[in-house]
Motif scaffolding. Structure first.
Motif, PDB file in Angstrom:
ATOM      1  N   LEU B  70      39.456  91.523  44.845  1.00 23.77           N
ATOM      2  CA  LEU B  70      39.451  92.260  43.575  1.00 23.77           C
ATOM      3  C   LEU B  70      39.906  93.710  43.779  1.00 23.77           C
ATOM      4  N   MET B  73      43.538  93.768  44.293  1.00 25.80           N
ATOM      5  CA  MET B  73      44.223  93.584  43.011  1.00 25.80           C
ATOM      6  C   MET B  73      44.267  94.904  42.245  1.00 25.80           C
ATOM      7  N   TYR B  98      46.868  88.839  41.538  1.00 25.74           N
ATOM      8  CA  TYR B  98      45.654  88.222  42.059  1.00 25.74           C
ATOM      9  C   TYR B  98      45.873  86.750  42.393  1.00 25.74           C
TER      10      TYR B  98
END
Lengths: 261, 288
Positions: B70, B73, B98
């Motif tokens: 995450l 990303m 992602y």
């Protein structure tokens, strides 16, 4: 069909001096490559006995042959560096021989050290399950043996404690307890009776005799004459990589004393 | 009476047992699939062990498995998606990147960890027999657990951005399998090589960084110049990433000829890796 549990035919094991227990890198690989090509001898100053041949190879075992019948309890004697551990490692398939051939009939459970595969962060119970899988035993079997293993080792109250909090004695006891409850067809044990705790040592000895009565074939390395004399029906003596004697425990022990170096 | 019974049983069992032959190493060591299957318990337990031990003494534990991709990303969305203004069609940049980071992180984690799989288990390797091939499989298996967690987050993102799944989602397992085989293939080579030559542990993290830019993760495939497409498609992760995007986001399907090249390379690396590993594994105990 011929009857044997372990048959060893002309096993030899060679090591490269200096190549053992050293981590290599690309650089040393390239260095050796060039050194070999100009014909220099590696570590010429470390040639220390007849086990080293002209090319700088060390023979840890030389042309070993013997047969162990099913149900025999055999002791393996020899001074430090005689090749006992290497022989056990070959029969446990941890390392391969350089020459020769061995045949093994049945499931081998080997204990080259107490508590192989223990992870310090896992609890006693978790380590028992893991060790069982390492010793090729299925879950249901290990679960069934769990109580017996913990009772034998005497760590009941610490079953849910991470192994890293165990004393070294407790860890060794648990390791032995696991190895002895795998119902081995062939059991290979190294340095079995360096157990500090003599009461536990006696319990191990009783257990080994019980396994032998149930038909397990057992090969034990020990420095200690007493257990060899009491448990084994036969003993082998290794000296500088050669099998020099194979006979009754008492006779082998006498020979062992005279081979003192 | 009981004892003689027991005696008989074990002897009987032994007569029926197959004989294990112990012989010197050969150049081409056979692969025993049946034996690997017998050790599937150990495979699963070792994966469980490493998962359990990994997050000991961390505060947020398994949340790290989610946080890692995450954060990546987020960084890529700002630096590449926003600053450079790369166009990713009708797919929002964060989901676009992602969806590629999920298989990519899996791949690189397995690659980096594979270097240490034998060394970390040296206590086992030097003291007990088991098929050594289990160890790189454990590393890939751990990566697969992380991949499953990261994939769950991806589905949350897809729902948040209102992307509709199409029939191509059925192909997702195929591309996950392809990612697995790619990672395992390279992992086998590295786990065998790093035992002897510790240099690989040093160089792999660097190679992985370069490899990242040679894979369409932060940018779309359409940005790759035609002249470079040939070399580009030698990277099997291109096929994996493009395939994952197609399956999940309904992106343009990957070019079939490129996919075919990826598949062939994966199998060459994998099968070569298995035999190379088997050839090298006899030395582990002496070299560790």
């Amino acid at each position: 069909m011929e009857d044997f549990a372990i048959r060893v035919e002309g096993i030899s094991k060679q090591f490269h001096i200096g190549g053992l227990n050293t981590s290599r890198s690309l650089r040393s690989f390239l260095e050796n490559l060039t050194r070999h090509s100009i014909g220099a001898v590696r570590h010429p100053d470390r040639v220390y006995n007849e086990q080293v041949d002209k090319t700088g190879h060390f023979w840890a075992l030389r042309n070993i042959s013997f047969t162990i019948q099913p149900g025999e309890v055999v002791g393996l004697l020899g001074h430090n560096g005689a090749g006992k551990s290497v022989l056990l490692k070959i029969l446990s398939r941890v390392t391969l021989p350089t020459e020769g051939h061995a045949m093994i009939r049945g499931r081998v459970n080997s204990m080259l050290e107490a508590g192989v595969g223990f992870h310090p962060e896992l609890t006693g119970r978790e380590n028992i399950l893991l060790s069982g899988a390492i010793q090729r035993r299925k879950w249901p079997y290990i679960k069934r043996m769990l109580d017996e293993i913990t009772a034998f080792s005497g760590v009941e109250t610490f079953l849910e404690t991470p192994i890293k909090r165990y004393s070294s004695g407790m860890r060794i006891r648990l390791g032995f307890a696991i190895a002895f409850h795998m119902e081995p067809q062939i059991l290979i044990v190294d340095e079995a009776f360096t157990v500090e705790d003599s009461e536990f040592g006696a319990r191990c000895q009783t257990k080994i005799q019980e396994m032998a009565r149930n038909g397990s074939t057992i090969l034990i390395v020990s420095h200690n004459p007493a257990p060899i004399r009491e448990m084994c029906s036969r003993a082998l003596l290794l000296d500088h990589g050669h099998l020099v004697f194979d006979g009754a425990p008492d006779a082998t022990l006498v020979e062992y004393q005279t081979h003192a170096r | 009476m009981m004892q003689s019974q027991g005696n008989h049983d074990i002897k009987d069992q032994m007569q029926r047992q197959a004989i294990t032959h112990i012989r010197p190493a050969a150049r081409l060591m056979p692969i025993h699939l049946g034996e690997l299957w017998e050790y599937s318990d150990l495979l699963l337990l070792l994966i469980w062990r490493d998962m359990k031990v990994r997050y000991k003494q961390t505060i947020i534990g398994a949340v790290w498995a989610i946080l890692q991709p995450l954060l990546m990303m987020g960084v890529l969305s700002v630096v590449i998606g926003w600053f450079s203004g790369i166009k990713t069609g009708n797919i929002p940049y964060p989901v676009f990147t992602y969806s590629a980071l999920v298989p990519w992180n899996f791949f690189t984690n397995v690659l980096v960890q594979s270097n240490y799989t034998i060394l970390n288990n040296s206590g086992l390797v030097t003291r007990v027999y088991f098929p050594r091939l289990i160890l790189p499989m454990v590393t890939a298996g751990i990566g697969l657990v992380d991949l499953a967690i990261a994939l769950l987050i991806l589905f949350v993102l897809i729902a948040l951005y209102g992307i509709t799944l199409t029939w191509t989602i059925l192909l997702l397992p195929v591309f996950i399998l392809m990612a697995l085989l790619t990672a395992l293939g390279f992992g086998l080579w590295l786990s065998a090589l790093n035992v002897e030559f510790r240099d690989f542990g040093q160089i792999v993290p660097f190679i992985v960084q370069v490899w990242f830019f040679a894979t369409p993760i932060a940018y779309p495939m359409s940005l790759v110049p035609d002249a470079l497409r040939g070399i580009y498609s030698l990277n099997p992760m291109v096929g994996v990433v493009e395939g994952m995007r197609w399956a999940l986001l309904g992106n343009a399907p990957p070019a079939m000829d490129q996919m075919l090249i990826s598949v062939v390379i994966v199998f060459v690396v994998l099968i070569g890796g298995i035999f190379f590993f088997r050839y090298k594994e006899v030395l582990f105990v002496d070299v560790i």
